[in-house]
Design a protein around this motif. Structure first.
Motif, PDB file in Angstrom:
ATOM      1  N   VAL A  64       0.851  -1.191   0.000  1.00 56.21           N
ATOM      2  CA  VAL A  64       0.000   0.000   0.000  1.00 56.21           C
ATOM      3  C   VAL A  64       0.887   1.242   0.000  1.00 56.21           C
ATOM      4  O   VAL A  64       1.814   1.357   0.812  1.00 56.21           O
ATOM      5  N   TYR A  65       0.580   2.161  -0.906  1.00 58.28           N
ATOM      6  CA  TYR A  65       1.302   3.428  -1.024  1.00 58.28           C
ATOM      7  C   TYR A  65       0.315   4.562  -0.771  1.00 58.28           C
ATOM      8  O   TYR A  65      -0.800   4.544  -1.306  1.00 58.28           O
ATOM      9  N   ASN A  95      -6.368   3.379  -6.238  1.00 60.34           N
ATOM     10  CA  ASN A  95      -5.911   2.732  -7.464  1.00 60.34           C
ATOM     11  C   ASN A  95      -5.331   1.367  -7.108  1.00 60.34           C
ATOM     12  O   ASN A  95      -4.381   1.274  -6.332  1.00 60.34           O
ATOM     13  N   ILE A  96      -5.924   0.313  -7.657  1.00 57.36           N
ATOM     14  CA  ILE A  96      -5.417  -1.036  -7.413  1.00 57.36           C
ATOM     15  C   ILE A  96      -4.879  -1.612  -8.715  1.00 57.36           C
ATOM     16  O   ILE A  96      -5.589  -1.690  -9.721  1.00 57.36           O
ATOM     17  N   LEU A 140      -0.962  -4.201  -5.806  1.00 58.71           N
ATOM     18  CA  LEU A 140      -0.588  -3.086  -4.941  1.00 58.71           C
ATOM     19  C   LEU A 140      -1.674  -2.025  -5.034  1.00 58.71           C
ATOM     20  O   LEU A 140      -2.399  -1.926  -6.027  1.00 58.71           O
ATOM     21  N   MET A 141      -1.782  -1.239  -3.967  1.00 54.80           N
ATOM     22  CA  MET A 141      -2.815  -0.212  -3.887  1.00 54.80           C
ATOM     23  C   MET A 141      -2.172   1.138  -3.596  1.00 54.80           C
ATOM     24  O   MET A 141      -1.316   1.242  -2.715  1.00 54.80           O
ATOM     25  N   VAL A 142      -2.592   2.127  -4.343  1.00 56.10           N
ATOM     26  CA  VAL A 142      -2.196   3.507  -4.072  1.00 56.10           C
ATOM     27  C   VAL A 142      -3.439   4.278  -3.656  1.00 56.10           C
ATOM     28  O   VAL A 142      -4.447   4.262  -4.362  1.00 56.10           O
ATOM     29  N   MET A 195      -1.762   6.680 -10.443  1.00 61.95           N
ATOM     30  CA  MET A 195      -1.485   5.629 -11.427  1.00 61.95           C
ATOM     31  C   MET A 195       0.006   5.563 -11.756  1.00 61.95           C
ATOM     32  O   MET A 195       0.567   4.469 -11.878  1.00 61.95           O
ATOM     33  N   ASN A 196       0.665   6.718 -11.887  1.00 60.80           N
ATOM     34  CA  ASN A 196       2.095   6.722 -12.187  1.00 60.80           C
ATOM     35  C   ASN A 196       2.899   6.103 -11.051  1.00 60.80           C
ATOM     36  O   ASN A 196       3.867   5.367 -11.282  1.00 60.80           O
ATOM     37  N   LEU A 197       2.503   6.415  -9.825  1.00 60.32           N
ATOM     38  CA  LEU A 197       3.178   5.842  -8.659  1.00 60.32           C
ATOM     39  C   LEU A 197       2.981   4.329  -8.629  1.00 60.32           C
ATOM     40  O   LEU A 197       3.927   3.566  -8.381  1.00 60.32           O
ATOM     41  N   ALA A 198       1.769   3.876  -8.887  1.00 58.95           N
ATOM     42  CA  ALA A 198       1.484   2.437  -8.896  1.00 58.95           C
ATOM     43  C   ALA A 198       2.292   1.731  -9.979  1.00 58.95           C
ATOM     44  O   ALA A 198       2.847   0.644  -9.754  1.00 58.95           O
TER      45      ALA A 198
END
Length: 412
Positions: free
Chosen positions: A15-16, A29-30, A187-189, A361-364
């Motif tokens: 998780v971020y 965002n998953i 992963l989830m942001v 989305m970019n981070l994910a």
């Protein structure tokens, strides 16, 4: 700069959290670490089919959209060769609704035969409308297997044959879900007007009890270096002849990617690009032409595509295009021209990060690729590209032996 904090649940879900108190909104965002490259060659299109099935009801929630709409939220998803991504935006005050919805469908789909039947028909119709019955729609169905001989990028996300979706059974769907749609393969942001502590509490409440599954270890067949030029001629009832030429380049986060990306911009980004100036203005051979990179995680493609003016032959247009490519391959791009495309690329990057959802989305995407910090390195890597590096890249990439060319003739 996208600031974030990260933690991992006991079941492996990463998780971020990106805090932005300047907005009243939040997004969840998953990203599932599965795309069309992970499919069985005899059962393609499953990742994209799942993008549809995930909205068809989960274990405790028969209609996904309804509760979200009641709290002012919106959602969507997309599939690529590399990932499947689901996202929700909603008022931050209603954040828990997103956790409830996303956790239930990560726990289990409803596996309703009627839902599968409906979504199979939807995807089959999409395949026909977008790829088979639309002018130039089948370009990538033909171009991918020309460029890729071993790697699963050789088929499109929709799949390589309608029958693969038509023949999908509920057992196939269940197997795919419990192989890839796992907390330890996701992963989830969470971004927006949220706090790290708030997200930790909600994550533990809604996601931590979902059981992990076996770790997915990706072992894909790797593409061998291309050593000879490839060519395909095809045709259909389309308005104009079209020319497509692709070259293998490094993957999205590999060394040299930004050099290849900027080289594509020099060639075909906007009206000041080499291809536009030479092949539209000076020689009116094309009525539109562009160059871009696919940006895939595994080694991708630099793509040049254009449609020809009436009366221009594909052979004539291809020869003129090769002349422009030869110039890039043999003569260093002037510093001023490189600086211009650098600034264009950096401004595009900056504008994209104005939107909260894009930041999430970019981070994910970077985190899934291997390092979340890569999301903050792009501007520096763009500016670090030199004219010598571009000349060396052009010498390697723009070789005819690294090219696949398709003539698409208008048969009318």
């Amino acid at each position: 700069m996208i600031r974030y904090e990260q933690f991992t649940l006991d079941n492996g879900l990463r998780v971020y959290v990106h805090e932005d108190p300047t907005t009243p909104m939040a997004c969840v965002n998953i990203l599932y670490n599965v795309g069309s490259r992970d499919e069985d060659p005899g059962r393609t299109g499953f990742a994209h089919l799942f993008e549809h099935l995930m909205f068809g009801g989960s274990r405790h929630i028969p209609i996904y959209d309804e509760p979200l709409q009641k709290v002012g939220g919106e959602n969507n998803a997309f599939t690529s060769p590399d990932i499947t991504n689901y996202y929700i935006t909603l008022p931050a005050a209603n954040l828990e609704t997103a956790f409830w919805l996303e956790s239930d469908r990560m726990l289990s789909l409803s596996f309703d035969p009627q839902v599968l039947d409906v979504q199979q028909k939807v995807v089959i119709e999409e395949f026909k409308q977008r790829y088979l019955n639309q002018p130039y729609g089948d370009v990538w169905l033909k171009l991918r297997p020309l460029a890729y001989k071993r790697h699963p990028y050789q088929w499109a996300t929709i799949g390589k044959d309608i029958s693969h979706i038509e023949d999908a059974t509920l057992g196939d769907v269940r197997d795919f879900f419990y192989t890839y749609y796992l907390p330890n393969n996701a992963l989830m942001v969470v971004a927006g007007n949220v706090t790290v502590e708030q997200v930790k509490q909600l994550s533990r409440k809604w996601f931590e009890s979902i059981p992990a599954g076996p770790a997915y270890v990706r072992r894909l067949p790797q593409e061998s270096p291309q050593t000879e030029a490839r060519f395909l001629e095809t045709g259909a009832d389309v308005p104009l002849n079209a020319l497509y030429k692709v070259f293998h380049i490094p993957g999205r986060f590999d060394e040299g990617f930004y050099t290849a990306d900027l080289m594509a911009d020099v060639l075909g980004r906007g009206k000041s690009s080499r291809l536009y100036q030479r092949l539209l203005k000076e020689q009116p051979l094309f009525n539109q032409i562009s160059a871009y990179v696919t940006g895939s995680l595994d080694p991708g493609l630099l793509v040049v595509s254009g449609s020809l003016n009436p009366g221009v032959t594909l052979e004539e247009a291809n020869a003129a295009l090769e002349t422009v490519l030869d110039e890039i391959r043999t003569e260093a791009v002037p510093e001023e021209e490189l600086r211009k495309v650098k600034n264009q690329a950096e401004s595009t990057l900056a504008f994209s990060e104005v939107e909260l959802l894009n930041r999430a989305m970019n981070l994910a995407y970077a985190a899934n690729a291997g390092n979340a910090d890569w999301v903050n390195d792009e501007a520096a890597k763009i500016q670090a590209v030199t004219t010598d590096e571009m000349l060396n890249m052009a010498g390697r990439v723009l070789q005819k032996t690294n090219s696949s060319t398709m003539f698409y003739r208008a048969e009318n």
